[in-house]
Write an enzyme that holds these catalytic residues in place. Sequence first.
Site, PDB file in Angstrom:
ATOM      1  N   HIS A 306       0.856  -1.183   0.000  1.00 41.99           N
ATOM      2  CA  HIS A 306       0.000   0.000   0.000  1.00 41.99           C
ATOM      3  C   HIS A 306       0.890   1.230   0.000  1.00 41.99           C
ATOM      4  O   HIS A 306       1.952   1.221   0.623  1.00 41.99           O
ATOM      5  CB  HIS A 306      -0.900  -0.003   1.248  1.00 41.99           C
ATOM      6  CG  HIS A 306      -2.048   0.940   1.147  1.00 41.99           C
ATOM      7  ND1 HIS A 306      -1.936   2.271   1.453  1.00 41.99           N
ATOM      8  CD2 HIS A 306      -3.326   0.745   0.732  1.00 41.99           C
ATOM      9  CE1 HIS A 306      -3.099   2.852   1.243  1.00 41.99           C
ATOM     10  NE2 HIS A 306      -3.958   1.956   0.794  1.00 41.99           N
ATOM     11  N   ASP A 363      -7.996  -5.130   0.254  1.00 43.57           N
ATOM     12  CA  ASP A 363      -8.488  -5.918  -0.876  1.00 43.57           C
ATOM     13  C   ASP A 363      -8.138  -7.389  -0.814  1.00 43.57           C
ATOM     14  O   ASP A 363      -8.665  -8.181  -1.595  1.00 43.57           O
ATOM     15  CB  ASP A 363      -7.934  -5.339  -2.188  1.00 43.57           C
ATOM     16  CG  ASP A 363      -8.496  -3.969  -2.466  1.00 43.57           C
ATOM     17  OD1 ASP A 363      -9.693  -3.788  -2.221  1.00 43.57           O
ATOM     18  OD2 ASP A 363      -7.748  -3.090  -2.898  1.00 43.57           O
TER      19      ASP A 363
HETATM   20  N1  ACO Z   1       4.056  -7.611  -4.825  1.00 48.64           N
HETATM   21  C1  ACO Z   1       5.400  -7.611  -5.025  1.00 48.64           C
HETATM   22  N2  ACO Z   1       6.180  -6.535  -4.875  1.00 48.64           N
HETATM   23  C2  ACO Z   1       5.585  -5.384  -4.509  1.00 48.64           C
HETATM   24  C3  ACO Z   1       4.205  -5.305  -4.286  1.00 48.64           C
HETATM   25  C4  ACO Z   1       3.431  -6.468  -4.448  1.00 48.64           C
HETATM   26  N3  ACO Z   1       2.114  -6.442  -4.260  1.00 48.64           N
HETATM   27  N4  ACO Z   1       3.878  -4.027  -3.930  1.00 48.64           N
HETATM   28  C5  ACO Z   1       5.015  -3.340  -3.957  1.00 48.64           C
HETATM   29  N5  ACO Z   1       6.065  -4.151  -4.283  1.00 48.64           N
HETATM   30  C6  ACO Z   1       7.477  -3.765  -4.354  1.00 48.64           C
HETATM   31  C7  ACO Z   1       7.759  -2.908  -5.586  1.00 48.64           C
HETATM   32  O1  ACO Z   1       8.165  -3.697  -6.682  1.00 48.64           O
HETATM   33  C8  ACO Z   1       8.855  -1.996  -5.099  1.00 48.64           C
HETATM   34  O2  ACO Z   1      10.070  -2.721  -5.167  1.00 48.64           O
HETATM   35  P1  ACO Z   1      11.464  -1.918  -5.409  1.00 48.64           P
HETATM   36  O3  ACO Z   1      11.613  -0.977  -4.286  1.00 48.64           O
HETATM   37  O4  ACO Z   1      12.480  -3.007  -5.438  1.00 48.64           O
HETATM   38  O5  ACO Z   1      11.289  -1.243  -6.744  1.00 48.64           O
HETATM   39  C9  ACO Z   1       8.515  -1.772  -3.627  1.00 48.64           C
HETATM   40  O6  ACO Z   1       7.753  -2.925  -3.225  1.00 48.64           O
HETATM   41  C10 ACO Z   1       7.712  -0.512  -3.376  1.00 48.64           C
HETATM   42  O7  ACO Z   1       6.555  -0.582  -4.195  1.00 48.64           O
HETATM   43  P2  ACO Z   1       5.942   0.664  -4.971  1.00 48.64           P
HETATM   44  O8  ACO Z   1       5.148   0.168  -6.120  1.00 48.64           O
HETATM   45  O9  ACO Z   1       7.002   1.682  -5.255  1.00 48.64           O
HETATM   46  O10 ACO Z   1       4.998   1.243  -3.881  1.00 48.64           O
HETATM   47  P3  ACO Z   1       3.810   2.177  -4.167  1.00 48.64           P
HETATM   48  O11 ACO Z   1       3.522   2.847  -2.889  1.00 48.64           O
HETATM   49  O12 ACO Z   1       4.054   3.039  -5.338  1.00 48.64           O
HETATM   50  O13 ACO Z   1       2.646   1.148  -4.613  1.00 48.64           O
HETATM   51  C11 ACO Z   1       0.782  -0.254  -4.591  1.00 48.64           C
HETATM   52  C12 ACO Z   1       1.626   0.755  -3.812  1.00 48.64           C
HETATM   53  C13 ACO Z   1       0.428   0.307  -5.977  1.00 48.64           C
HETATM   54  C14 ACO Z   1      -0.526  -0.478  -3.838  1.00 48.64           C
HETATM   55  C15 ACO Z   1       1.561  -1.575  -4.733  1.00 48.64           C
HETATM   56  O14 ACO Z   1       1.907  -2.063  -3.455  1.00 48.64           O
HETATM   57  C16 ACO Z   1       0.807  -2.631  -5.531  1.00 48.64           C
HETATM   58  O15 ACO Z   1       0.834  -2.609  -6.759  1.00 48.64           O
HETATM   59  N6  ACO Z   1       0.099  -3.575  -4.828  1.00 48.64           N
HETATM   60  C17 ACO Z   1      -0.705  -4.564  -5.490  1.00 48.64           C
HETATM   61  C18 ACO Z   1      -2.016  -3.927  -5.922  1.00 48.64           C
HETATM   62  C19 ACO Z   1      -2.958  -3.700  -4.745  1.00 48.64           C
HETATM   63  O16 ACO Z   1      -3.155  -4.555  -3.902  1.00 48.64           O
HETATM   64  N7  ACO Z   1      -3.547  -2.493  -4.733  1.00 48.64           N
HETATM   65  C20 ACO Z   1      -4.547  -2.138  -3.709  1.00 48.64           C
HETATM   66  C21 ACO Z   1      -4.116  -0.935  -2.949  1.00 48.64           C
HETATM   67  S1  ACO Z   1      -5.303  -0.640  -1.672  1.00 48.64           S
HETATM   68  C22 ACO Z   1      -6.568   0.158  -2.409  1.00 48.64           C
HETATM   69  O17 ACO Z   1      -6.464   0.778  -3.433  1.00 48.64           O
HETATM   70  C23 ACO Z   1      -7.835   0.102  -1.723  1.00 48.64           C
END
Ligand code: ACO
Length: 428
Positions: A306, A363
């Site tokens: 998140h 979620d």
């Molecule tokens: N699975 C694997 N790796 C992940 C995941 C995941 N679900 N989420 C983040 N990471 C990793 C990224 O690859 C990144 O790695 P790095 O630092 O080596 O590049 C690191 O963790 C940080 O992730 P970011 O994407 O930069 O974090 P951000 O805050 O931008 O993204 C997000 C948050 C979009 C929610 C992300 O965690 C994601 O895509 N999760 C899956 C989708 C999801 O569940 N979304 C629901 C959000 S809640 C809602 O909207 C109600």
Amino acid sequence: MADKQATLNVDGNDVEFPVLQGSTGPDVIDIRKLYGSTGKFTFDPGYKSTASCESALTYIDGQEGVLLHRGYPIGQLAESSSFMEVAYLLLNGELPQEQELNHFEYTISHHTMLHEQLRHLYQGFRRDAHPMAIMCGVVGALSAFYHDSTDISDPEHRKISSHRLIAKMPTIAAAAYKYSIGQPMLYPDNSLSYTGNFLRMTFGVPAEEYEVIPEVEKAMDRIFILHADHEQNASTSTVRLAGSSGANPFACIAAGIACLWGPAHGGANEAALNMLREIGTPDKIPHYIERAKDKNDPFRLMGFGHRVYKNYDPRATVMQKTVREVFDALKVDDPVFETALRLEEIALNDDYFVEKKLFPNVDFYSGIILSAIGFPTTMFTALFALARTVGWVAQWNEMISDPGQVIGRPRQLYTGPTQRDYIPMDKR
Ligand code: ACO
């Protein structure tokens, strides 16, 4: 004058900026005069370090896993309150007295019907249209039917349009579902609760009495509470940005719905359940964990991670408990829940997820509950939109009521060609 100042050295000159304090949470450096005093912008794609507005609605401490609405913890609201009470709280700032809540519920239930011509709009969509596509269209079209409440400078108009949006969203979402399965749309039943009425309009048929199962009604109501508002998330910021131009509230909420649809936001519970079903059995989990960690593989663990929570999402805690309640009430035994629990356990003990502070979000479990209740995955985001409408209208109202409100207009770091002369076609 703010008590604290921050000093930024730009091109050898010290420039002072006020540091503003909220009631809790990080202070913010007020850089509104940055461009005027330095000729420079800040660069913050994704707004990771930028507060876009003042708000008194919702507070999140992502490190501690805290979520408060008007100061009240989400766990307490989910346990003891109702969605209508939370809606009142978000819109008005305080918990209602009994009479105030009764009046609010009465008002909402008396705005649930759709204009008959609006119902005909559905016929224009293909039967296989995604409910979110229909909702974007139908909610956007509301302004064509209810233009008696679109003067945003009039608080009474804002109130009526807010009530209309909250009241009609269940009817719109249920009708989108009914249309997709070829069943007749049901009119609302004011003798039922907000949530009971929605369940009936979704799962009932005109030929039979529909019996609302109290446990399901309670679980659904709780899911609505958990999705009611979440501070300046992408869709809420979209609603605010659209509204900052003075656009009417129906158009703004349609914009919010469009943004919510994306898989990184509201579409994640649909993606999470699809992923859990694809994983199938716990023995396949290690393979998917490895894929999620592989930078060359676009696969992510959906329902994990998140932008704000770097701890357990407090809504996920309530969701996990609610899965058991719904399974017990409906006597469901879906192995997907076991897979989810096991996946959570393995991920939370894996260095990659620990180091990146990736925890289950709201979620991760919500799709399992919604599926047990009988919703197809395509309806999941529509339900999220239904509930988040409360937060969207509350945030939109807060913004429009703010005397300092201005149109939202970010700047950019331009990387394109500098000025050059047009080349005639025969010289290119
Ligand atoms: N699975 C694997 N790796 C992940 C995941 C995941 N679900 N989420 C983040 N990471 C990793 C990224 O690859 C990144 O790695 P790095 O630092 O080596 O590049 C690191 O963790 C940080 O992730 P970011 O994407 O930069 O974090 P951000 O805050 O931008 O993204 C997000 C948050 C979009 C929610 C992300 O965690 C994601 O895509 N999760 C899956 C989708 C999801 O569940 N979304 C629901 C959000 S809640 C809602 O909207 C109600």
